[in-house]
Design an enzyme around this catalytic site. Structure first.
Site, PDB file in Angstrom:
ATOM      1  N   TYR A  32       0.850  -1.190   0.000  1.00  0.00           N
ATOM      2  CA  TYR A  32       0.000   0.000   0.000  1.00  0.00           C
ATOM      3  C   TYR A  32       0.892   1.249   0.000  1.00  0.00           C
ATOM      4  CZ  TYR A  32      -4.527   2.029  -0.244  1.00  0.00           C
ATOM      5  OH  TYR A  32      -5.635   2.681  -0.722  1.00  0.00           O
ATOM      6  N   GLY A  36       6.483   7.778   1.198  1.00  0.00           N
ATOM      7  CA  GLY A  36       7.517   7.295   2.125  1.00  0.00           C
ATOM      8  C   GLY A  36       8.211   6.058   1.567  1.00  0.00           C
ATOM      9  N   HIS A  37       7.409   5.083   1.101  1.00  0.00           N
ATOM     10  CA  HIS A  37       8.002   3.878   0.495  1.00  0.00           C
ATOM     11  C   HIS A  37       8.819   4.255  -0.739  1.00  0.00           C
ATOM     12  CE1 HIS A  37       4.265   2.020   2.342  1.00  0.00           C
ATOM     13  NE2 HIS A  37       5.210   1.257   2.849  1.00  0.00           N
ATOM     14  N   GLN A  61       3.588  -9.982  13.059  1.00  0.00           N
ATOM     15  CA  GLN A  61       3.865  -8.724  13.764  1.00  0.00           C
ATOM     16  C   GLN A  61       2.591  -7.997  14.185  1.00  0.00           C
ATOM     17  OE1 GLN A  61       6.056  -7.204  10.141  1.00  0.00           O
ATOM     18  NE2 GLN A  61       5.270  -5.252  10.833  1.00  0.00           N
ATOM     19  N   LYS A 149      10.465   6.732  10.383  1.00  0.00           N
ATOM     20  CA  LYS A 149       9.176   6.882  11.068  1.00  0.00           C
ATOM     21  C   LYS A 149       8.989   5.756  12.080  1.00  0.00           C
ATOM     22  CE  LYS A 149       4.661   6.267  10.814  1.00  0.00           C
ATOM     23  NZ  LYS A 149       4.056   5.111  10.282  1.00  0.00           N
ATOM     24  N   GLN A 153      11.775   0.295  15.251  1.00  0.00           N
ATOM     25  CA  GLN A 153      12.027  -0.818  14.329  1.00  0.00           C
ATOM     26  C   GLN A 153      13.426  -0.698  13.724  1.00  0.00           C
ATOM     27  OE1 GLN A 153       9.119  -2.482  11.364  1.00  0.00           O
ATOM     28  NE2 GLN A 153      10.215  -1.197   9.916  1.00  0.00           N
ATOM     29  N   SER A 186       0.536   3.883   5.684  1.00  0.00           N
ATOM     30  CA  SER A 186      -0.556   3.173   4.998  1.00  0.00           C
ATOM     31  C   SER A 186      -1.816   3.221   5.853  1.00  0.00           C
ATOM     32  CB  SER A 186      -0.159   1.718   4.744  1.00  0.00           C
ATOM     33  OG  SER A 186       1.086   1.681   4.086  1.00  0.00           O
TER      34      SER A 186
HETATM   35  O1  PAF Z   1       7.981  -1.492   8.234  1.00  0.00           O
HETATM   36  C1  PAF Z   1       7.301  -2.407   7.710  1.00  0.00           C
HETATM   37  O2  PAF Z   1       6.556  -2.207   6.749  1.00  0.00           O
HETATM   38  C2  PAF Z   1       7.390  -3.811   8.273  1.00  0.00           C
HETATM   39  O3  PAF Z   1       7.520  -3.797   9.644  1.00  0.00           O
HETATM   40  C3  PAF Z   1       8.515  -4.654   7.620  1.00  0.00           C
HETATM   41  C4  PAF Z   1       9.874  -4.079   7.907  1.00  0.00           C
HETATM   42  C5  PAF Z   1       8.291  -4.740   6.115  1.00  0.00           C
HETATM   43  C6  PAF Z   1       8.483  -6.088   8.176  1.00  0.00           C
HETATM   44  O4  PAF Z   1       7.282  -6.704   7.926  1.00  0.00           O
END
Ligand code: PAF
Length: 281
Positions: A32, A36-37, A61, A149, A153, A186
């Site tokens: 999605y 940012g992506h 997750q 962001k 993580q 997203s």
């Molecule tokens: O940041 C994300 O979109 C998710 O946590 C990742 C790193 C793709 C792992 O599922």
């Protein structure tokens, strides 16, 4: 751009590229796509000979009462955007192949995942580190790119790579924002117009904190109180946490006299959003 669904195919492509001396840049995503992506993909395009993006909504997750089922998915749209961003391979494995019934290995980073989002999402980061580890083993990148962001993580993945002596360079990229400051996510698609307006308070509170620090405020308590005033000014926002932490250990600081991350999570209506601001000293 080629879409790859099978793990053995992805491994064969990556192995061949590595044998031919190519640098693989990798952007793991749950799809999605937004700007940012795309900024991560552009950075990958710039750094790698080969750009591989994974699109996998990772069930492990998400907590049992979280949004795995309703997480936004639109393969056609993502395909088009990835192609336009110059992605070479879009890796879209099936949940059943990634997690066969006998899957039983978890990768967990201990201390860094206890606070911040780890408090209300206790198994979230072990889901992330496990799947990122699996993806790294399949895609075999030399470089992997993550957004700031999701700062916890990013720091957690860096720690995993260090602890496990993994040969992957982790690059963090700045948060991309909408014009009114809302961090792109997203999950913003869940917001109705009133919630979308209220969501701008998150960044406003972070900017207020930044201004206070710039003007010499060192008291964590005062800064958090000022942020709370902004966040509680709309009943649609309910705060999960605000923490001011050391950028490496993610431990709370007692006063602002070094580089910190000011991080928050809040529900806007039913949608949980996170954001942060880095203060470099
Ligand atoms: O940041 C994300 O979109 C998710 O946590 C990742 C790193 C793709 C792992 O599922």
């Amino acid at each position: 751009m080629e879409v790859v669904k099978k793990i053995y195919e992805m491994k064969a492509i990556s192995l061949k590229a590595r044998q031919n001396g190519k640098i693989i840049a990798f952007v793991p995503t749950m799809g999605y796509f937004h700007e940012g992506h795309l900024s991560l993909m552009r950075e990958g395009r710039r750094r790698g000979d080969l750009l591989i993006v994974s699109l996998f909504v990772n069930p492990t997750q998400f907590g049992p009462s979280e949004d795995f089922k309703k997480y936004p998915r639109d393969f056609q749209r993502d395909h088009k955007m990835a192609e336009e961003a110059g992605v070479d391979f879009l890796f879209c494995p099936e949940v059943e192949e990634m997690y066969p019934p006998d899957h039983q290995t978890i990768v967990r980073v201990e201390k860094l995942t206890k606070g911040l989002c780890g408090r209300s999402r206790p198994n979230h980061f072990q889901g992330v580190t496990t799947v990122v580890n699996m993806l790294f083993n399949i895609v075999m990148p030399q470089i992997a790119i993550f957004g700031e962001k999701d700062f916890q993580q990013l720091v957690t993945v860096r720690q995993m790579v260090k602890d496990l002596y993994m040969d992957v360079e982790i690059i963090g990229m700045p948060t991309v924002r909408e014009q009114d400051g809302l961090a792109m996510s997203s999950r913003n698609t869940y917001l109705n117009p009133k919630e979308r307006k209220a969501a701008t308070l998150l960044y406003q509170s972070l900017k207020k904190a930044e201004q206070l620090v710039i003007h010499g405020e060192k008291s964590v308590e005062k800064i958090i109180n000022e942020m709370k005033k902004i966040l509680t000014s709309d009943p649609l926002v309910s705060l999960d946490y605000i923490q001011i932490c050391d950028t490496h250990t993610l431990e709370d600081v007692s006063s602002i006299d070094r580089g910190v991350v000011i991080a928050l999570a809040a529900f806007v209506g039913q949608t949980r959003l996170i954001d942060n601001i880095l203060i470099r000293k």
